[in-house]
Enzyme design. Structure first.
Site, PDB file in Angstrom:
ATOM      1  CD  GLU A  64      32.349  22.192  64.968  1.00 31.20           C
ATOM      2  OE1 GLU A  64      33.381  22.863  64.790  1.00 31.20           O
ATOM      3  OE2 GLU A  64      31.199  22.694  65.027  1.00 31.20           O
ATOM      4  CG  HIS A 133      39.351  28.016  71.203  1.00 35.91           C
ATOM      5  ND1 HIS A 133      38.644  29.042  71.786  1.00 35.91           N
ATOM      6  CD2 HIS A 133      38.999  28.009  69.898  1.00 35.91           C
ATOM      7  CE1 HIS A 133      37.898  29.640  70.866  1.00 35.91           C
ATOM      8  NE2 HIS A 133      38.101  29.028  69.716  1.00 35.91           N
TER       9      HIS A 133
END
Length: 334
Positions: A64, A133
């Site tokens: 990321e 998540h």
């Protein structure tokens, strides 16, 4: 006059917004983990690789920090990247890029560099994806000057916010709640860009204001239907944008109803609900007939078991009960 409405989903509304952006502006491209061949973690970009090719739909390594940084650099160089991060939790791996680079470069360069990057990410609980998540961290980003933080909850906003975000010279983060992707509804066939500042009154009422955003908007609207059956008319405010907050719409609503319930799936301590509550106390104290109330996610990592996951975030019945307690404290009759 708008074209006839078509039946669609939140997912398809976002996809159509991306498709339109790619068609309208050759500087626009999509990048992120699994956005191409796999079609995106939530299938939002499914089929776009075949339609636009690898130059416009770019699969990236699982880093990321690297691909968000690449998106920031591309934006500074004149491109209009749409960066997808699978979940809000994974965005923490790019926190340095977002907070220390994207948000600050326009300021540190004295306005010489714009950073027109759009970063999309899934947020929220409800899909049994457990503690790494499923969190709602958009309130963290609303703390950061230099960022614009959008939380589309309707098909119109899912379809229309992206193009407006791409026109903004500064970084824009779009948080899409995972429980909304399958939401169905009617959308005008010619639906286009919408403003990306300002809250919206989604239901008028007189007895209390429910201020919320994202998937909690639809729970709040359902709770308002149940409250109406009990003789309580709730006004429901969809924030739409967490930074900047639309104080004027919030305070106008509180002025009408004299009570406010803030519903936020994120954690209570230090959350966006606290910010809104204090602003109400600062700006509308003398309009209030009761202290501002918050209903937030439980202060735990999101559990995996369905019954515990549901218990960890506000639901229709808990929103309804909180509203009743605010309007009719200690069992006071109507």
């Amino acid at each position: 006059m708008s074209a006839a409405a078509v039946k669609t989903t939140y997912r398809e509304a976002v996809k159509q917004a991306i498709r339109e952006a790619l068609n309208r502006d050759p500087r626009t491209f999509v990048m992120g983990e699994d956005v191409g061949r796999y079609g995106g973690c939530y299938a939002v970009t499914k089929g776009l690789l075949q339609e636009f090719g690898e130059e416009r739909i770019r699969d990236t390594p699982l880093s990321e920090s690297a691909f968000v940084g690449a998106g920031i650099g591309a934006a500074m160089a004149g491109m209009r990247p749409i960066v997808e991060i699978m979940t809000v939790n994974f965005s923490l791996l790019a926190l340095d890029q977002i907070v220390n680079n994207a948000a600050t470069i326009p300021h540190m360069s004295g306005g010489q560099f714009a950073v027109p990057v759009v970063i999309r990410m899934a947020t929220g609980a409800g899909r049994q994806l457990a503690a790494q998540h499923s969190h709602s961290l958009e309130g963290w980003y609303a703390h950061i000057p230099g960022l614009k933080v959008l939380v589309p909850a309707t098909l119109e906003d899912a379809r229309g916010m992206l193009w407006s975000a791409l026109q903004d010279p500064n970084p824009v983060l779009i948080f899409e709640h995972v429980n909304l992707y399958n939401m169905e509804g009617d959308l005008a066939a010619d639906a286009g860009a919408v403003p990306i500042e300002g809250a919206a009154v989604r239901r008028a009422g007189r007895d209390l204001s429910i201020v919320t955003y994202g998937a909690s908007l639809h729970k709040s609207l359902a709770a308002a239907d149940q409250l109406a059956a009990q003789g309580i008319e709730a006004e429901v405010i969809d924030l739409r944008c967490l930074r900047p907050l639309d104080d004027a719409t919030i305070m106008a609503s509180v002025g009408r109803t004299r009570r406010v319930l803030i519903v936020d799936e994120g954690w209570r301590s230090g959350g966006i609900s606290a910010e809104i509550g204090v602003r109400v106390a600062e700006q509308a104290f003398y309009d209030l007939d009761a202290p501002p109330m918050r209903l937030c996610g439980a202060e735990v990592p999101i559990p995996y078991p369905k019954h515990l996951e549901d218990a960890a975030v506000p639901q229709i019945d808990t929103i309804r009960d909180a509203a009743v307690s605010l309007v009719r404290p200690q069992g006071r009759p109507a």
